[in-house]
Design a protein around this motif. Structure first.
Motif, PDB file in Angstrom:
ATOM      1  N   GLU A 174      -5.398   8.024   0.665  1.00 24.67           N
ATOM      2  CA  GLU A 174      -6.079   7.886   1.944  1.00 24.67           C
ATOM      3  C   GLU A 174      -6.962   6.645   1.930  1.00 24.67           C
ATOM      4  OE1 GLU A 174      -5.938   9.739   4.852  1.00 24.67           O
ATOM      5  OE2 GLU A 174      -4.138  10.507   3.840  1.00 24.67           O
ATOM      6  N   PRO A 175      -7.118   5.964   3.060  1.00 24.45           N
ATOM      7  CA  PRO A 175      -7.986   4.780   3.111  1.00 24.45           C
ATOM      8  C   PRO A 175      -9.436   5.129   2.766  1.00 24.45           C
ATOM      9  CG  PRO A 175      -6.601   4.912   5.070  1.00 24.45           C
ATOM     10  CD  PRO A 175      -6.453   6.225   4.345  1.00 24.45           C
ATOM     11  N   PHE A 176     -10.093   4.219   2.053  1.00 24.57           N
ATOM     12  CA  PHE A 176     -11.521   4.395   1.815  1.00 24.57           C
ATOM     13  C   PHE A 176     -12.340   3.680   2.879  1.00 24.57           C
ATOM     14  CE2 PHE A 176     -10.438   0.560  -0.617  1.00 24.57           C
ATOM     15  CZ  PHE A 176     -11.445  -0.327  -0.243  1.00 24.57           C
ATOM     16  N   HIS A 177     -11.669   2.849   3.692  1.00 23.76           N
ATOM     17  CA  HIS A 177     -12.362   2.164   4.784  1.00 23.76           C
ATOM     18  C   HIS A 177     -11.308   1.678   5.766  1.00 23.76           C
ATOM     19  CE1 HIS A 177     -15.483  -0.003   6.873  1.00 23.76           C
ATOM     20  NE2 HIS A 177     -14.866  -1.159   6.720  1.00 23.76           N
ATOM     21  N   ASP A 178     -11.674   1.638   7.045  1.00 23.04           N
ATOM     22  CA  ASP A 178     -10.761   1.040   8.020  1.00 23.04           C
ATOM     23  C   ASP A 178     -11.534   0.136   8.963  1.00 23.04           C
ATOM     24  OD1 ASP A 178     -11.718   2.566  10.348  1.00 23.04           O
ATOM     25  OD2 ASP A 178     -10.675   4.281   9.472  1.00 23.04           O
ATOM     26  N   ILE A 179     -10.804  -0.785   9.553  1.00 17.63           N
ATOM     27  CA  ILE A 179     -11.369  -1.757  10.490  1.00 17.63           C
ATOM     28  C   ILE A 179     -10.647  -1.580  11.809  1.00 17.63           C
ATOM     29  CG2 ILE A 179     -11.683  -4.218  10.983  1.00 17.63           C
ATOM     30  CD1 ILE A 179     -11.774  -4.663   7.947  1.00 17.63           C
ATOM     31  N   ARG A 180     -11.417  -1.510  12.884  1.00 19.06           N
ATOM     32  CA  ARG A 180     -10.855  -1.240  14.201  1.00 19.06           C
ATOM     33  C   ARG A 180     -11.170  -2.357  15.176  1.00 19.06           C
ATOM     34  NH1 ARG A 180      -8.944   3.959  14.705  1.00 19.06           N
ATOM     35  NH2 ARG A 180      -9.288   5.226  12.827  1.00 19.06           N
ATOM     36  N   THR A 181     -10.340  -2.479  16.177  1.00 17.71           N
ATOM     37  CA  THR A 181     -10.553  -3.450  17.242  1.00 17.71           C
ATOM     38  C   THR A 181     -11.707  -2.962  18.126  1.00 17.71           C
ATOM     39  OG1 THR A 181      -8.983  -2.347  18.709  1.00 17.71           O
ATOM     40  CG2 THR A 181      -8.106  -4.018  17.201  1.00 17.71           C
ATOM     41  N   ASP A 190     -11.729  -1.970  21.040  1.00 15.11           N
ATOM     42  CA  ASP A 190     -11.378  -0.799  21.841  1.00 15.11           C
ATOM     43  C   ASP A 190     -11.046   0.432  20.999  1.00 15.11           C
ATOM     44  OD1 ASP A 190      -8.961  -1.503  20.790  1.00 15.11           O
ATOM     45  OD2 ASP A 190      -7.977  -1.924  22.706  1.00 15.11           O
ATOM     46  N   GLY A 191     -11.312   0.346  19.686  1.00 18.32           N
ATOM     47  CA  GLY A 191     -11.158   1.497  18.822  1.00 18.32           C
ATOM     48  C   GLY A 191      -9.813   1.650  18.158  1.00 18.32           C
ATOM     49  N   GLU A 192      -8.878   0.731  18.382  1.00 15.34           N
ATOM     50  CA  GLU A 192      -7.559   0.832  17.776  1.00 15.34           C
ATOM     51  C   GLU A 192      -7.619   0.410  16.310  1.00 15.34           C
ATOM     52  OE1 GLU A 192      -3.017  -0.907  18.469  1.00 15.34           O
ATOM     53  OE2 GLU A 192      -4.633  -1.382  19.876  1.00 15.34           O
ATOM     54  N   LEU A 193      -6.925   1.158  15.454  1.00 16.26           N
ATOM     55  CA  LEU A 193      -6.912   0.843  14.027  1.00 16.26           C
ATOM     56  C   LEU A 193      -6.199  -0.482  13.799  1.00 16.26           C
ATOM     57  CD1 LEU A 193      -7.450   1.640  11.065  1.00 16.26           C
ATOM     58  CD2 LEU A 193      -5.242   2.835  11.090  1.00 16.26           C
ATOM     59  N   TRP A 194      -6.889  -1.416  13.135  1.00  6.94           N
ATOM     60  CA  TRP A 194      -6.324  -2.728  12.843  1.00  6.94           C
ATOM     61  C   TRP A 194      -5.924  -2.830  11.371  1.00  6.94           C
ATOM     62  CZ3 TRP A 194      -3.804  -6.900  13.512  1.00  6.94           C
ATOM     63  CH2 TRP A 194      -4.004  -8.029  12.693  1.00  6.94           C
ATOM     64  N   LEU A 195      -6.787  -2.356  10.475  1.00  5.95           N
ATOM     65  CA  LEU A 195      -6.536  -2.513   9.049  1.00  5.95           C
ATOM     66  C   LEU A 195      -7.093  -1.318   8.295  1.00  5.95           C
ATOM     67  CD1 LEU A 195      -5.855  -4.087   6.442  1.00  5.95           C
ATOM     68  CD2 LEU A 195      -8.031  -5.294   6.711  1.00  5.95           C
ATOM     69  N   ALA A 196      -6.275  -0.756   7.418  1.00  4.81           N
ATOM     70  CA  ALA A 196      -6.716   0.318   6.518  1.00  4.81           C
ATOM     71  C   ALA A 196      -6.752  -0.227   5.102  1.00  4.81           C
ATOM     72  CB  ALA A 196      -5.770   1.506   6.612  1.00  4.81           C
ATOM     73  N   LEU A 197      -7.865  -0.022   4.406  1.00  5.12           N
ATOM     74  CA  LEU A 197      -8.046  -0.470   3.027  1.00  5.12           C
ATOM     75  C   LEU A 197      -7.878   0.733   2.108  1.00  5.12           C
ATOM     76  CD1 LEU A 197     -11.179  -2.744   3.581  1.00  5.12           C
ATOM     77  CD2 LEU A 197      -8.779  -3.434   3.495  1.00  5.12           C
ATOM     78  N   ILE A 198      -6.982   0.599   1.138  1.00  5.13           N
ATOM     79  CA  ILE A 198      -6.568   1.728   0.305  1.00  5.13           C
ATOM     80  C   ILE A 198      -6.594   1.296  -1.156  1.00  5.13           C
ATOM     81  CG2 ILE A 198      -4.692   3.371  -0.148  1.00  5.13           C
ATOM     82  CD1 ILE A 198      -3.647   2.572   2.718  1.00  5.13           C
ATOM     83  N   ARG A 199      -7.104   2.164  -2.031  1.00  2.00           N
ATOM     84  CA  ARG A 199      -7.055   1.888  -3.471  1.00  2.00           C
ATOM     85  C   ARG A 199      -5.665   2.236  -4.003  1.00  2.00           C
ATOM     86  NH1 ARG A 199     -11.554   5.194  -2.856  1.00  2.00           N
ATOM     87  NH2 ARG A 199     -13.550   4.065  -2.728  1.00  2.00           N
ATOM     88  N   CYS A 200      -5.218   1.466  -4.987  1.00  6.32           N
ATOM     89  CA  CYS A 200      -3.961   1.781  -5.657  1.00  6.32           C
ATOM     90  C   CYS A 200      -4.062   1.332  -7.110  1.00  6.32           C
ATOM     91  CB  CYS A 200      -2.774   1.101  -4.965  1.00  6.32           C
ATOM     92  SG  CYS A 200      -2.706  -0.688  -5.197  1.00  6.32           S
ATOM     93  N   ASP A 201      -3.049   1.693  -7.902  1.00  8.29           N
ATOM     94  CA  ASP A 201      -3.021   1.237  -9.287  1.00  8.29           C
ATOM     95  C   ASP A 201      -3.071  -0.289  -9.311  1.00  8.29           C
ATOM     96  OD1 ASP A 201      -2.849   3.836 -10.115  1.00  8.29           O
ATOM     97  OD2 ASP A 201      -0.664   3.797 -10.412  1.00  8.29           O
ATOM     98  N   GLU A 202      -3.928  -0.839 -10.116  1.00  6.68           N
ATOM     99  CA  GLU A 202      -4.072  -2.274 -10.328  1.00  6.68           C
ATOM    100  C   GLU A 202      -4.715  -3.013  -9.167  1.00  6.68           C
ATOM    101  OE1 GLU A 202      -0.719  -3.844 -13.235  1.00  6.68           O
ATOM    102  OE2 GLU A 202       0.187  -3.115 -11.363  1.00  6.68           O
ATOM    103  N   GLY A 203      -5.153  -2.305  -8.116  1.00  8.03           N
ATOM    104  CA  GLY A 203      -5.782  -3.058  -7.042  1.00  8.03           C
ATOM    105  C   GLY A 203      -5.885  -2.295  -5.742  1.00  8.03           C
ATOM    106  N   TYR A 204      -5.351  -2.895  -4.674  1.00 11.08           N
ATOM    107  CA  TYR A 204      -5.546  -2.368  -3.326  1.00 11.08           C
ATOM    108  C   TYR A 204      -4.282  -2.539  -2.501  1.00 11.08           C
ATOM    109  CZ  TYR A 204     -10.473  -2.725  -4.585  1.00 11.08           C
ATOM    110  OH  TYR A 204     -11.673  -2.608  -5.230  1.00 11.08           O
ATOM    111  N   VAL A 205      -4.198  -1.722  -1.448  1.00 13.28           N
ATOM    112  CA  VAL A 205      -3.202  -1.901  -0.392  1.00 13.28           C
ATOM    113  C   VAL A 205      -3.941  -2.182   0.902  1.00 13.28           C
ATOM    114  CG1 VAL A 205      -1.427  -0.775   1.010  1.00 13.28           C
ATOM    115  CG2 VAL A 205      -1.447  -0.455  -1.472  1.00 13.28           C
ATOM    116  N   LEU A 206      -3.509  -3.209   1.617  1.00 17.51           N
ATOM    117  CA  LEU A 206      -4.036  -3.534   2.931  1.00 17.51           C
ATOM    118  C   LEU A 206      -2.932  -3.226   3.936  1.00 17.51           C
ATOM    119  CD1 LEU A 206      -5.824  -5.191   0.921  1.00 17.51           C
ATOM    120  CD2 LEU A 206      -6.090  -6.873   2.740  1.00 17.51           C
TER     121      LEU A 206
END
Length: 328
Positions: free
Chosen positions: A45-52, A54-70
């Protein structure tokens, strides 16, 4: 596989990246890998998200092995595997190369630099007689338009949309990202009076155009950061307001304007806060508000230049610095 330079990072890629400067192959380069369209690998699950706005999800930041998923919904997911110096892209179906390149260059790479412990501001910058002036603020505040107006008046464009800032002695220096600027069609038409060189789309979901004519080119020189202008979120008017900011307000504005990933551990958090505090203490910041209108831009430029001149900084002689790879 070609190698490209952007803001201190060398990136190897089979996908051509015409926005970036091609350089000879180098040891220690990062690799960008574009996968065929298909589902992204499972992630937490994302540990943080960034929205436009108007509230629309733009980017979800997710932890993964060796780093992150954007994850950019309905566009692409990018996996940063830090120990392997590998950036992998998992595009959705029917997402074109313009969009992939834009997400990689203007979104993913700034977050990668932040992972390496750098200060990366979401903003534009131009070179003046006193050093670089950076423009930060919310999306739509006019950062790119103001920077482009400076450039078309003869000032060198240092960066558009993201700016690497590093401490050097008692000052901070601004490192160029890449040549070019992204503008809405109405800004492009008004600023260039219809005489712009050929532009191309930024991404399939945006009407912005990417303009990269020779007059913008900054030749990769690093500049001492003279000042930061924090643009008001809402149009100000009538007229122009430029106010010097205190250290506390400057710190908060710069911290909020930065590309940042999590900093786990008290020592890393303290180190990050210290870098931003040093930036806010050593670099003057101004709150800039002005009535929206292209005809007012010359007056905005002059008002801001007058305020920077009043700081008593040394002029441009010796203010350009030789290239040095960023630490971290």
């Amino acid at each position: 596989m070609a190698h490209y330079w952007v803001a201190g990072v060398t990136l190897a890629s089979r996908l051509p990246l015409p926005e970036l400067r091609e350089v000879p192959a180098q040891d220690g380069a990062w690799t960008f890998r574009l996968l065929p369209p298909g589902p992204a690998p499972p992630a937490a699950e994302p540990f943080h998200d960034i929205r436009t706005p108007d509230g629309e999800l733009w980017l979800a930041l997710i932890r993964c092995d060796e780093g992150y998923v954007l994850r950019f919904p309905e566009l692409a997911s990018f996996r940063l595997q830090l120990p392997r110096r590998l950036v992998s892209c998992f595009p959705e179906a029917d997402v074109d190369d313009d969009t992939i390149r834009h997400l990689l260059i203007d979104q993913v790479l700034p977050y990668l630099l932040a992972c390496l412990g750098q200060i990366v501001l979401h903003g534009s910058a131009v070179e003046t007689d006193y050093g670089a002036i950076a423009f930060v603020g919310a999306s739509g505040a006019g950062k790119s338009t103001l920077a482009a107006s400076f450039a078309l008046d003869g000032y060198t464009l240092v960066a558009d949309d993201f700016l690497l800032v590093e401490a050097e002695g008692d000052s901070f220096v601004a490192t160029p990202a890449y040549d070019g600027v992204r503008l809405w069609p109405e800004s492009l038409e008004a600023l260039t009076r219809g005489q712009a060189e050929v532009s191309r789309p930024v991404a399939q979901y945006s009407d912005k155009r990417r303009l990269s004519p020779a007059p913008w080119r900054g030749a990769g020189a690093r500049r001492v950061l003279a000042a930061v202008a924090v643009l008001d979120d809402e149009p100000y008017g009538p007229g122009i307001r430029v106010e010097r900011m205190g250290v506390r307000d400057s710190f908060l504005a710069l911290f909020q304007a930065a590309f940042r990933l999590e900093r786990s551990g008290q020592s890393r958090q303290a180190s990050e806060f210290d870098r931003f505090l040093r930036l806010a203490t050593s670099t003057s910041a101004f709150r800039l508000g002005f009535e929206r209108g292209f005809d007012l831009l010359p007056a905005v430029r002059q008002e801001l230049l007058d305020c920077v001149a009043a700081l008593g900084l040394p002029t441009a002689a010796g203010r350009r610095l030789p290239w040095r790879a960023p630490s971290g």
